[in-house]
Design a protein around this motif. Sequence first.
Motif, PDB file in Angstrom:
ATOM      1  N   TYR A 142      42.097  37.556  48.191  1.00 20.77           N
ATOM      2  CA  TYR A 142      41.357  38.318  47.181  1.00 20.77           C
ATOM      3  C   TYR A 142      42.253  38.672  45.994  1.00 20.77           C
ATOM      4  O   TYR A 142      41.883  38.475  44.835  1.00 20.77           O
ATOM      5  N   VAL A 143      43.468  39.191  46.275  1.00 19.72           N
ATOM      6  CA  VAL A 143      44.375  39.618  45.205  1.00 19.72           C
ATOM      7  C   VAL A 143      44.850  38.418  44.381  1.00 19.72           C
ATOM      8  O   VAL A 143      44.901  38.478  43.145  1.00 19.72           O
ATOM      9  N   LEU A 144      45.200  37.320  45.047  1.00 24.22           N
ATOM     10  CA  LEU A 144      45.647  36.124  44.326  1.00 24.22           C
ATOM     11  C   LEU A 144      44.582  35.655  43.338  1.00 24.22           C
ATOM     12  O   LEU A 144      44.883  35.286  42.196  1.00 24.22           O
ATOM     13  N   LYS A 145      43.328  35.687  43.794  1.00 26.68           N
ATOM     14  CA  LYS A 145      42.230  35.249  42.926  1.00 26.68           C
ATOM     15  C   LYS A 145      41.899  36.286  41.863  1.00 26.68           C
ATOM     16  O   LYS A 145      41.737  35.961  40.682  1.00 26.68           O
ATOM     17  N   GLN A 146      41.772  37.551  42.276  1.00 23.66           N
ATOM     18  CA  GLN A 146      41.282  38.582  41.358  1.00 23.66           C
ATOM     19  C   GLN A 146      42.269  38.797  40.208  1.00 23.66           C
ATOM     20  O   GLN A 146      41.857  38.986  39.062  1.00 23.66           O
ATOM     21  N   ALA A 147      43.575  38.740  40.514  1.00 18.35           N
ATOM     22  CA  ALA A 147      44.580  38.933  39.470  1.00 18.35           C
ATOM     23  C   ALA A 147      44.910  37.624  38.750  1.00 18.35           C
ATOM     24  O   ALA A 147      45.566  37.646  37.714  1.00 18.35           O
ATOM     25  N   GLY A 148      44.488  36.500  39.315  1.00 17.41           N
ATOM     26  CA  GLY A 148      44.823  35.215  38.701  1.00 17.41           C
ATOM     27  C   GLY A 148      46.311  34.949  38.740  1.00 17.41           C
ATOM     28  O   GLY A 148      46.923  34.537  37.753  1.00 17.41           O
ATOM     29  N   ILE A 149      46.930  35.157  39.903  1.00 17.59           N
ATOM     30  CA  ILE A 149      48.383  34.993  40.046  1.00 17.59           C
ATOM     31  C   ILE A 149      48.750  33.512  39.954  1.00 17.59           C
ATOM     32  O   ILE A 149      48.173  32.676  40.652  1.00 17.59           O
ATOM     33  N   SER A 150      49.728  33.209  39.075  1.00 14.06           N
ATOM     34  CA  SER A 150      50.146  31.807  38.908  1.00 14.06           C
ATOM     35  C   SER A 150      51.418  31.495  39.688  1.00 14.06           C
ATOM     36  O   SER A 150      51.627  30.363  40.119  1.00 14.06           O
ATOM     37  N   LEU A 151      52.279  32.491  39.870  1.00  8.49           N
ATOM     38  CA  LEU A 151      53.507  32.306  40.643  1.00  8.49           C
ATOM     39  C   LEU A 151      53.631  33.457  41.626  1.00  8.49           C
ATOM     40  O   LEU A 151      53.463  34.622  41.240  1.00  8.49           O
ATOM     41  N   LEU A 153      47.080  29.516  41.390  1.00 11.10           N
ATOM     42  CA  LEU A 153      48.401  29.638  42.011  1.00 11.10           C
ATOM     43  C   LEU A 153      49.091  28.280  41.994  1.00 11.10           C
ATOM     44  O   LEU A 153      48.730  27.376  42.741  1.00 11.10           O
ATOM     45  N   ARG A 154      50.110  28.140  41.128  1.00 14.76           N
ATOM     46  CA  ARG A 154      50.751  26.837  40.977  1.00 14.76           C
ATOM     47  C   ARG A 154      52.109  26.746  41.668  1.00 14.76           C
ATOM     48  O   ARG A 154      52.616  25.651  41.891  1.00 14.76           O
ATOM     49  N   GLU A 155      52.693  27.901  42.019  1.00 13.09           N
ATOM     50  CA  GLU A 155      54.011  27.845  42.656  1.00 13.09           C
ATOM     51  C   GLU A 155      54.217  29.056  43.560  1.00 13.09           C
ATOM     52  O   GLU A 155      53.819  30.172  43.214  1.00 13.09           O
ATOM     53  N   VAL A 156      54.845  28.798  44.733  1.00  9.40           N
ATOM     54  CA  VAL A 156      55.190  29.881  45.661  1.00  9.40           C
ATOM     55  C   VAL A 156      56.673  29.761  45.994  1.00  9.40           C
ATOM     56  O   VAL A 156      57.162  28.665  46.298  1.00  9.40           O
ATOM     57  N   VAL A 157      57.375  30.879  45.900  1.00  8.50           N
ATOM     58  CA  VAL A 157      58.817  30.926  46.169  1.00  8.50           C
ATOM     59  C   VAL A 157      59.043  31.952  47.272  1.00  8.50           C
ATOM     60  O   VAL A 157      58.474  33.053  47.227  1.00  8.50           O
ATOM     61  N   TYR A 158      59.876  31.588  48.256  1.00  9.08           N
ATOM     62  CA  TYR A 158      60.130  32.492  49.385  1.00  9.08           C
ATOM     63  C   TYR A 158      61.561  33.029  49.338  1.00  9.08           C
ATOM     64  O   TYR A 158      62.521  32.259  49.218  1.00  9.08           O
ATOM     65  N   ILE A 159      61.670  34.351  49.440  1.00  5.51           N
ATOM     66  CA  ILE A 159      62.986  35.007  49.454  1.00  5.51           C
ATOM     67  C   ILE A 159      63.709  34.640  50.753  1.00  5.51           C
ATOM     68  O   ILE A 159      63.111  34.693  51.841  1.00  5.51           O
TER      69      ILE A 159
END
Length: 539
Positions: free
Chosen positions: A112-121, A147-153
């Motif tokens: 929901y948050v990824l979509k609602q905020a339009g998170i790109s990274l 969402l075009r990129e995901v980075v993991y700490i």
Amino acid sequence: MSAQPSYTHGTSGTTLLGDTIGANLDRAVAAWPDREALVDVPSGRRWTYAEFAADVDQLAYALLATGVAKDDRVGIWAINCPEWVLVQYATARIGAIMVNINPAYRTHEVEYVLKQAGISLLVASLSHKTSDYRAMVDQVRGKCPELREVVYIGDPSWEALLRRGTPDLYEDLWTRKSELSCDDPINIQYTSGTTGFPKGATLSHHNILNNGYFVGELISYTEQDRVCIPVPFYHCFGMVMANLAITSHGGCMVIPAPSFDPKASLEAVQQERCTSLYGVPTMFIAELNLPDFSTYDLSSLRTGIMAGSPCPVEVMKRVVAEMHMAEVSICYGMTETSPVSLQTRRDDDLEHRTGTVGRVLPHIEVKVVDPATGVTQPRGAAGELCTRGYSVMLGYWNEPEKTAEAVDPGRWMHTGDLAMMRDDGYVEIVGRIKDLIIRGGENIYPREIEEFLYAHPKIADVQVVGIPHERYGEEVLACVITRDQADPLTLEDLRAFCEGRLAHYKIPSRLQLLDSFPMTVSGKVRKIELREKYAVPGD
């Protein structure tokens, strides 16, 4: 009751900051380049202000290299770690909007948050407790087209991201900084809605930088202060009241553990000679109740902040006397107001620190109104607390109708809290409008009963809620954690303790003994869960 209206505003000889967060950090680096800015106790990593700013810039370059534009949304779904703080300041540097995601969220909430905020990274931890963040992101990624990129700490993807940030992007970063206004949106924080999906409170540099700065001013922060932060960064308590309050004064942020651990918190205070400790009351209770509490050297402490829920008198006495926090401050606020509107002062007495949530912050207005009519109440009368000023959010992200429900045409934020303003301007929170118990026509404020019951020798912690009752509408349930399970508390014990000291209609008619309370990640007790779980109508 006073004829004086329940309205007050914070006058101040200190002006509001007109900086962006990045510019404010630059000022701190110029003033204190060699002072420690950040310490991560679990990993032993340390940064001076000069080193911290260099790593913030490195990450800012990397984000620019990936194509993050001004106002793009960058999500952070992680437990407390130095990388969280770097993301906070690097996104502010380039005018990207950082979206805080609660570490406790499950897949449907994250989607929901990824979509609602339009998170790109998205920057995420690999895991936390039972959550495998990578597996959860993989589950929802296909449903989030932006969402075009995901980075993991802690993963090669984080190092790969940093390598993309090269100093030849200096001019690009300089250009981006010159395009930023302190009124730009910089942060979206999702409020923990109890019904439906959470709403994204959208906050500006001006909102949160000033709020952190003035919270720090009221507890006299300087570059000498070292602050132990056991509260989550994803919440305003961690990223504003801690991080921004600290860096705007040149102090040091100390991370004791990835999530709250009472032992790790006290060890960090002792090891790093912290001058300030943060927490919600339940955190302080957990620390004070450690079997070896008396062995920790906490003599370096002078202050700290307690927020999230009211502090019991007995707990406050111990925090001041046994934790050396003579100047501890109580803060009241909400995500939508950046967050703090009211705060006790360092020289306030015990009664003001436990009976009130302080008085209004500089440059902010508060009033108490009749919830039905909106008319300002006289002092001493209960009503809904409203606040106005630089701290009120820009709005809920992409939800203008919900924004209009919360912020009225006069720009007053309606908190949903029942409050009473004293003649001296200090404010008492008497409950949530929705937590008010109405038993047989009598209004009952759970906070009053909880405060009374904390004095019972067998009670370590207590929450009072209203549950359905066929004859009275509601009845009073006390949910209790006892000090010693081998010495249980009975309803008869409880009622005898209250008899003759509380009005009969306030005396709990039901008792539930628990090992722990359902909590939000930010440390607030979820009373709605207690109500729902034990809502068995009585006769």
